[in-house]
Enzyme design. Structure first.
Site, PDB file in Angstrom:
ATOM      1  CG  ASN A  98      -1.390   1.321   1.534  1.00 59.94           C
ATOM      2  OD1 ASN A  98      -2.381   1.903   0.926  1.00 59.94           O
ATOM      3  ND2 ASN A  98      -1.102   1.896   2.680  1.00 59.94           N
ATOM      4  CE1 TYR A 169       0.242   8.141  -6.308  1.00 57.25           C
ATOM      5  CE2 TYR A 169      -1.428   8.356  -7.796  1.00 57.25           C
ATOM      6  CZ  TYR A 169      -1.156   8.022  -6.724  1.00 57.25           C
ATOM      7  OH  TYR A 169      -2.001   7.347  -6.025  1.00 57.25           O
ATOM      8  N   PRO A 199      -8.170   2.289  -6.560  1.00 52.04           N
ATOM      9  CG  PRO A 199      -7.303   2.755  -4.348  1.00 52.04           C
ATOM     10  CD  PRO A 199      -6.932   2.475  -5.706  1.00 52.04           C
ATOM     11  N   GLY A 200     -10.640   5.398  -6.526  1.00 49.20           N
ATOM     12  CA  GLY A 200     -10.565   6.518  -7.114  1.00 49.20           C
ATOM     13  C   GLY A 200      -9.966   7.782  -5.804  1.00 49.20           C
TER      14      GLY A 200
HETATM   15  P1  NAD Z   1      -1.214   8.433   2.665  1.00 49.12           P
HETATM   16  O1  NAD Z   1      -0.072   9.268   2.365  1.00 49.12           O
HETATM   17  O2  NAD Z   1      -2.106   8.588   4.005  1.00 49.12           O
HETATM   18  O3  NAD Z   1      -0.469   6.851   2.904  1.00 49.12           O
HETATM   19  C1  NAD Z   1       0.673   6.424   2.206  1.00 49.12           C
HETATM   20  C2  NAD Z   1       1.553   5.881   3.104  1.00 49.12           C
HETATM   21  O4  NAD Z   1       2.863   5.385   2.430  1.00 49.12           O
HETATM   22  C3  NAD Z   1       2.085   6.803   4.085  1.00 49.12           C
HETATM   23  O5  NAD Z   1       2.144   6.172   5.454  1.00 49.12           O
HETATM   24  C4  NAD Z   1       3.561   7.001   3.936  1.00 49.12           C
HETATM   25  O6  NAD Z   1       4.473   7.398   5.048  1.00 49.12           O
HETATM   26  C5  NAD Z   1       4.119   5.692   3.411  1.00 49.12           C
HETATM   27  N1  NAD Z   1       5.166   5.810   2.808  1.00 49.12           N
HETATM   28  C6  NAD Z   1       5.457   6.595   1.790  1.00 49.12           C
HETATM   29  N2  NAD Z   1       6.795   6.339   1.078  1.00 49.12           N
HETATM   30  C7  NAD Z   1       7.060   5.073   2.119  1.00 49.12           C
HETATM   31  C8  NAD Z   1       8.435   4.367   2.266  1.00 49.12           C
HETATM   32  N3  NAD Z   1       9.509   4.850   1.365  1.00 49.12           N
HETATM   33  N4  NAD Z   1       8.392   3.382   2.858  1.00 49.12           N
HETATM   34  C9  NAD Z   1       7.223   2.925   3.689  1.00 49.12           C
HETATM   35  N5  NAD Z   1       6.234   3.951   3.603  1.00 49.12           N
HETATM   36  C10 NAD Z   1       6.209   4.747   3.019  1.00 49.12           C
HETATM   37  O7  NAD Z   1      -2.109   8.305   1.563  1.00 49.12           O
HETATM   38  P2  NAD Z   1      -3.136   7.073   1.197  1.00 49.12           P
HETATM   39  O8  NAD Z   1      -4.398   7.694   0.342  1.00 49.12           O
HETATM   40  O9  NAD Z   1      -3.539   6.171   2.354  1.00 49.12           O
HETATM   41  O10 NAD Z   1      -2.473   6.222   0.035  1.00 49.12           O
HETATM   42  C11 NAD Z   1      -2.151   4.720   0.360  1.00 49.12           C
HETATM   43  C12 NAD Z   1      -2.148   4.256  -1.256  1.00 49.12           C
HETATM   44  O11 NAD Z   1      -3.196   4.515  -1.816  1.00 49.12           O
HETATM   45  C13 NAD Z   1      -1.101   4.573  -1.858  1.00 49.12           C
HETATM   46  O12 NAD Z   1      -0.398   3.626  -2.606  1.00 49.12           O
HETATM   47  C14 NAD Z   1      -1.747   5.592  -2.793  1.00 49.12           C
HETATM   48  O13 NAD Z   1      -0.906   6.033  -3.861  1.00 49.12           O
HETATM   49  C15 NAD Z   1      -2.965   4.905  -3.094  1.00 49.12           C
HETATM   50  N6  NAD Z   1      -4.301   5.752  -3.587  1.00 49.12           N
HETATM   51  C16 NAD Z   1      -4.483   6.714  -2.770  1.00 49.12           C
HETATM   52  C17 NAD Z   1      -5.903   7.382  -3.359  1.00 49.12           C
HETATM   53  C18 NAD Z   1      -6.452   8.607  -2.407  1.00 49.12           C
HETATM   54  O14 NAD Z   1      -7.162   9.214  -3.294  1.00 49.12           O
HETATM   55  N7  NAD Z   1      -6.033   8.573  -1.256  1.00 49.12           N
HETATM   56  C19 NAD Z   1      -6.325   7.007  -4.896  1.00 49.12           C
HETATM   57  C20 NAD Z   1      -5.863   6.086  -5.186  1.00 49.12           C
HETATM   58  C21 NAD Z   1      -4.671   5.362  -4.830  1.00 49.12           C
END
Ligand code: NAD
Length: 262
Positions: A98, A169, A199-200
């Site tokens: 994730n 990204y 996810p959206g």
């Molecule tokens: P978020 O920023 O809260 O979570 C991302 C997490 O990844 C954070 O805790 C961050 O510290 C961690 N991270 C970043 N670099 C890292 C590393 N080198 N080692 C370990 N951990 C690391 O945001 P989120 O929305 O919870 O994102 C979770 C996933 O969902 C991501 O892959 C994101 O791309 C994906 N996503 C999110 C959305 C959205 O709208 N929120 C939509 C599509 C996909």
């Protein structure tokens, strides 16, 4: 085959799950959801200090969780994290890759190429390292016979949908989806299923402030339901892909976007 008269469940008791990027957002939520279904959960993050409250919350609800330090860009830390989990909880059979990041703030012409490297390292290479080490451990622990290896890669609708100012990204997320399909093929006879969730938009730290900008507001107004997704929208898809019910599903992509890409 499943008895059709038995109620359908996503019971994960006996499972050991690793969630990367567990210290915030979707990772924190998915960790709680997995624990509530009976999985023992390894909460992995660079910011281990931020995991204490999450671990305590899961334990207060009767679950089992451990905190593991992990920067997903480091192969050595990835191996050490799996070693720690195996010693404390047993072999990992469920992985949620994730952890992700986004650095782009404006036009591609203004974004430094170094930011591409940083995004690639976390979103694509990091996901690969997590998945590869997980698969190795699952195979060694007998996934070929049990058919219980589950790897879920968190991709994004931006792997196909055009979101302005997100070239780095989006490229990495498209890579995650296609890489996941190849890994699913490579490990298909070894009892390891690899599936993706796309996810959206959900309000978390990764897009903090984005929907207060005029661009963000315009984007939201263009979606058919004109809203961000609630974080719980992913729960069902994620549990399904981790459960016995998805034994014959591998290389698939589940889009959870409330119709944002329609
Ligand atoms: P978020 O920023 O809260 O979570 C991302 C997490 O990844 C954070 O805790 C961050 O510290 C961690 N991270 C970043 N670099 C890292 C590393 N080198 N080692 C370990 N951990 C690391 O945001 P989120 O929305 O919870 O994102 C979770 C996933 O969902 C991501 O892959 C994101 O791309 C994906 N996503 C999110 C959305 C959205 O709208 N929120 C939509 C599509 C996909």
């Amino acid at each position: 085959m499943r008895d059709p008269h038995t109620p359908f469940t996503f019971d994960l008791s006996g499972r050991v799950a690793l969630v990367t990027g567990a210290s915030s957002g979707l990772g924190a939520r998915m960790s709680k959801v997995l624990a509530a279904q009976g999985a023992k959960v390894a909460l992995a993050a660079r910011r281990v200090d931020r995991l204490a409250d999450l671990k305590a919350e899961i334990e207060a609800h009767g679950g089992t969780a451990i905190a593991v330090e992990l920067d997903v860009t480091s192969e050595a830390q990835t191996i050490a994290a799996y070693d720690q989990i195996e010693a404390e909880l047993g072999p990992v059979d469920t992985v949620i890759a994730n952890a992700g990041m986004s650095k782009e703030m404006g036009r591609a012409t203004d974004n430094p190429p170094e930011d591409f490297d940083a995004t690639y390292d976390v979103n694509l290479k990091g996901v690969f390292l997590t998945a590869r080490e997980g698969a190795k451990r699952m195979i060694a622990a007998g996934s070929r016979e049990s058919e219980r290896g589950r790897i879920v890669l968190i991709s994004s609708i931006t792997s196909t949908y055009i979101s302005a100012h997100s070239a780095f990204y989006s490229a990495t997320k498209a890579g995650v989806t296609q890489m996941g399909r190849v890994l699913a093929y490579d490990w298909s006879r070894l009892g390891v299923n690899v599936n993706m969730i796309a996810p959206g938009y959900i309000q978390t730290e990764i897009n903090d402030g984005m929907f207060d900008t005029s661009y963000g507001k315009k984007m939201l107004a263009a979606w058919p339901r004109r809203r961000l997704i609630d974080a719980d929208a992913l729960d069902g898809a994620m549990l399904f892909l981790c459960s016995d019910q998805s034994r014959q599903i591998t290389g698939s992509i589940i889009t959870v976007d409330d119709g944002q890409t329609l």
